[in-house]
Motif scaffolding. Structure first.
Motif, PDB file in Angstrom:
ATOM      1  N   ARG A 136       0.187  -1.296  -0.013  1.00 32.59           N
ATOM      2  CA  ARG A 136      -0.153   0.226  -0.161  1.00 32.59           C
ATOM      3  C   ARG A 136       0.767   0.997  -0.146  1.00 32.59           C
ATOM      4  O   ARG A 136       1.832   1.312   0.427  1.00 32.59           O
ATOM      5  CB  ARG A 136      -0.882   0.110   1.236  1.00 32.59           C
ATOM      6  N   ASP A 137       0.925   1.983  -1.006  1.00 29.78           N
ATOM      7  CA  ASP A 137       1.408   3.679  -1.001  1.00 29.78           C
ATOM      8  C   ASP A 137       0.895   3.650  -0.206  1.00 29.78           C
ATOM      9  O   ASP A 137      -0.317   4.679   0.534  1.00 29.78           O
ATOM     10  CB  ASP A 137       1.292   3.963  -2.226  1.00 29.78           C
ATOM     11  N   GLY A 138       1.849   4.665   0.729  1.00 30.49           N
ATOM     12  CA  GLY A 138       2.138   5.493   1.736  1.00 30.49           C
ATOM     13  C   GLY A 138       1.292   6.657   1.786  1.00 30.49           C
ATOM     14  O   GLY A 138       0.396   7.287   2.281  1.00 30.49           O
ATOM     15  N   SER A 139       1.206   6.944   0.794  1.00 28.00           N
ATOM     16  CA  SER A 139       1.051   8.751  -0.631  1.00 28.00           C
ATOM     17  C   SER A 139      -0.546   8.622  -0.649  1.00 28.00           C
ATOM     18  O   SER A 139      -1.469   9.472  -0.454  1.00 28.00           O
ATOM     19  CB  SER A 139       1.821   9.141  -1.360  1.00 28.00           C
ATOM     20  N   ASN A 140      -1.432   7.372  -0.782  1.00 29.44           N
ATOM     21  CA  ASN A 140      -2.137   7.885  -1.451  1.00 29.44           C
ATOM     22  C   ASN A 140      -3.086   6.868  -1.192  1.00 29.44           C
ATOM     23  O   ASN A 140      -4.189   6.882  -1.603  1.00 29.44           O
ATOM     24  CB  ASN A 140      -1.694   7.579  -3.310  1.00 29.44           C
ATOM     25  N   SER A 141      -3.069   5.413  -0.185  1.00 26.41           N
ATOM     26  CA  SER A 141      -3.467   3.918  -0.015  1.00 26.41           C
ATOM     27  C   SER A 141      -3.628   3.317  -0.606  1.00 26.41           C
ATOM     28  O   SER A 141      -4.533   2.271  -0.929  1.00 26.41           O
ATOM     29  CB  SER A 141      -4.103   4.770   0.903  1.00 26.41           C
ATOM     30  N   LYS A 142      -3.464   3.410  -1.842  1.00 27.11           N
ATOM     31  CA  LYS A 142      -3.364   2.416  -2.720  1.00 27.11           C
ATOM     32  C   LYS A 142      -2.469   1.657  -3.284  1.00 27.11           C
ATOM     33  O   LYS A 142      -1.552   1.407  -2.493  1.00 27.11           O
ATOM     34  CB  LYS A 142      -3.088   3.578  -4.646  1.00 27.11           C
ATOM     35  N   LEU A 143      -3.349   0.239  -3.387  1.00 23.75           N
ATOM     36  CA  LEU A 143      -2.288  -1.611  -3.514  1.00 23.75           C
ATOM     37  C   LEU A 143      -1.129  -0.962  -5.310  1.00 23.75           C
ATOM     38  O   LEU A 143      -2.122  -0.799  -6.118  1.00 23.75           O
ATOM     39  CB  LEU A 143      -2.893  -2.287  -4.041  1.00 23.75           C
ATOM     40  N   LYS A 144       0.189  -1.355  -4.491  1.00 26.50           N
ATOM     41  CA  LYS A 144       0.811  -1.788  -6.060  1.00 26.50           C
ATOM     42  C   LYS A 144       1.760  -2.868  -6.153  1.00 26.50           C
ATOM     43  O   LYS A 144       2.039  -3.226  -4.992  1.00 26.50           O
ATOM     44  CB  LYS A 144       0.895  -0.227  -6.170  1.00 26.50           C
ATOM     45  N   ILE A 145       2.164  -2.773  -7.302  1.00 24.67           N
ATOM     46  CA  ILE A 145       2.974  -4.067  -6.895  1.00 24.67           C
ATOM     47  C   ILE A 145       4.688  -3.460  -7.317  1.00 24.67           C
ATOM     48  O   ILE A 145       4.722  -2.738  -7.764  1.00 24.67           O
ATOM     49  CB  ILE A 145       2.952  -6.093  -8.169  1.00 24.67           C
ATOM     50  N   VAL A 146       4.736  -4.334  -6.846  1.00 19.95           N
ATOM     51  CA  VAL A 146       6.552  -3.666  -6.661  1.00 19.95           C
ATOM     52  C   VAL A 146       7.963  -4.667  -6.551  1.00 19.95           C
ATOM     53  O   VAL A 146       8.025  -5.659  -5.673  1.00 19.95           O
ATOM     54  CB  VAL A 146       7.178  -2.334  -5.914  1.00 19.95           C
ATOM     55  N   ASN A 147       8.508  -4.399  -7.561  1.00 14.54           N
ATOM     56  CA  ASN A 147      10.382  -4.662  -7.443  1.00 14.54           C
ATOM     57  C   ASN A 147      11.054  -4.341  -6.671  1.00 14.54           C
ATOM     58  O   ASN A 147      10.817  -2.675  -6.451  1.00 14.54           O
ATOM     59  CB  ASN A 147      10.866  -5.208  -8.554  1.00 14.54           C
ATOM     60  N   LEU A 148      11.908  -5.285  -5.465  1.00 20.65           N
ATOM     61  CA  LEU A 148      12.225  -4.350  -4.435  1.00 20.65           C
ATOM     62  C   LEU A 148      13.849  -5.031  -4.577  1.00 20.65           C
ATOM     63  O   LEU A 148      13.587  -6.319  -4.563  1.00 20.65           O
ATOM     64  CB  LEU A 148      12.596  -3.859  -2.803  1.00 20.65           C
ATOM     65  N   PRO A 149      15.068  -4.584  -4.466  1.00 21.92           N
ATOM     66  CA  PRO A 149      16.338  -5.988  -3.949  1.00 21.92           C
ATOM     67  C   PRO A 149      16.969  -5.781  -3.489  1.00 21.92           C
ATOM     68  O   PRO A 149      16.408  -4.901  -2.281  1.00 21.92           O
ATOM     69  CB  PRO A 149      17.755  -4.301  -5.145  1.00 21.92           C
ATOM     70  N   MET A 150      17.745  -6.656  -3.313  1.00 23.30           N
ATOM     71  CA  MET A 150      18.105  -7.323  -2.027  1.00 23.30           C
ATOM     72  C   MET A 150      17.113  -7.242  -1.007  1.00 23.30           C
ATOM     73  O   MET A 150      16.269  -8.087  -1.155  1.00 23.30           O
ATOM     74  CB  MET A 150      19.122  -6.336  -1.660  1.00 23.30           C
ATOM     75  N   GLN A 151      17.526  -6.976  -0.063  1.00 22.49           N
ATOM     76  CA  GLN A 151      16.875  -6.722   0.824  1.00 22.49           C
ATOM     77  C   GLN A 151      15.941  -5.611   1.501  1.00 22.49           C
ATOM     78  O   GLN A 151      15.814  -5.497   2.636  1.00 22.49           O
ATOM     79  CB  GLN A 151      17.421  -7.341   2.262  1.00 22.49           C
ATOM     80  N   ASP A 152      15.890  -4.942   1.109  1.00 29.45           N
ATOM     81  CA  ASP A 152      15.280  -3.611   0.818  1.00 29.45           C
ATOM     82  C   ASP A 152      13.803  -3.712   1.360  1.00 29.45           C
ATOM     83  O   ASP A 152      13.244  -4.821   0.409  1.00 29.45           O
ATOM     84  CB  ASP A 152      15.516  -2.539   0.012  1.00 29.45           C
ATOM     85  N   ALA A 153      13.811  -3.110   2.006  1.00 30.01           N
ATOM     86  CA  ALA A 153      11.947  -3.037   3.095  1.00 30.01           C
ATOM     87  C   ALA A 153      11.015  -2.092   2.664  1.00 30.01           C
ATOM     88  O   ALA A 153      11.571  -0.941   2.316  1.00 30.01           O
ATOM     89  CB  ALA A 153      12.601  -3.338   4.329  1.00 30.01           C
TER      90      ALA A 153
END
Ligand code: MN
Length: 194
Positions: A136-153
């Motif tokens: 959930r994007d904190g800026s607009n509360s919308k759901l989205k799919i993201v890829n994050l590298p390594m162990q980035d939280a």
């Protein structure tokens, strides 16, 4: 207080045949334990930071008064600790379908099948080691799919994790070798929340 490896709420073979017991055991007792140990080691010089929850350390990473090498270690191993602690919860066989979440996904993506399609596509395309997340994007509360590298939280970039898939080879290589798409397809069977 030192960070500790959380206990699994279920047995290592509980996710068979989709995720095998040996992978679960090594993943939990070796990989996750190492993130915990190295996070504790990175905090050794900073007694004032040792009692702070890992989420707080990661959200305030840039402002921590630590050496650059220790900041990198807190990012990698703190992220690893947090991500894996969440991952074990997402996979709990006792989880029930979350009807509210399902509704929200249908409204954001059109259907659960469409979410799975887009998530799978994203996970298949991730290069190297990292995670695919529904957030959930904190800026607009919308759901989205993201890829994050390594162990980035996700919380490091203002994203609230809903669920995530570990795409490091250690998460699947014993059973699936180079067949990452097979691991991703199998994983949907153990994610009970949607
Ligand atoms: Mn992992």
């Amino acid at each position: 207080m030192k960070h500790e490896l959380p206990k699994l709420a279920y047995s290592y073979d509980a996710l068979e045949p989709y995720i095998d017991a040996k992978t679960m055991e090594i993943h939990h007792t070796k990989h996750h334990q190492t993130y915990v140990d190295k996070l504790n080691a990175a905090l050794e010089k900073y007694p004032d930071l040792q009692g702070r929850p890992v989420e707080e350390l990661l959200m305030n990473l840039k402002d921590l008064k630590v050496d650059d090498a220790d900041r990198a270690a807190i990012r990698n191993h703190g992220g690893g600790h947090m991500n894996h602690s969440l991952f074990w919860k997402y996979l709990d066989p006792a989880n029930q379908k979350d009807e509210l979440l399902v509704k929200e996904i249908v409204s954001a993506f059109g259907s659960i099948e469409e979410l799975k399609k887009q998530f799978t596509d994203s996970a298949t395309k991730l290069f190297g080691s990292g995670w695919t997340w529904l957030v959930r994007d904190g800026s607009n509360s919308k759901l989205k799919i993201v890829n994050l590298p390594m162990q980035d939280a996700p919380i490091m970039s203002g994203l609230q994790p809903i669920f995530g898939l570990d795409l490091w080879e250690h998460a699947y290589y014993l059973k699936y070798q180079n067949k990452r798409p097979d691991y991703i397809a199998a994983w949907w069977n153990v994610l009970k929340v949607i």
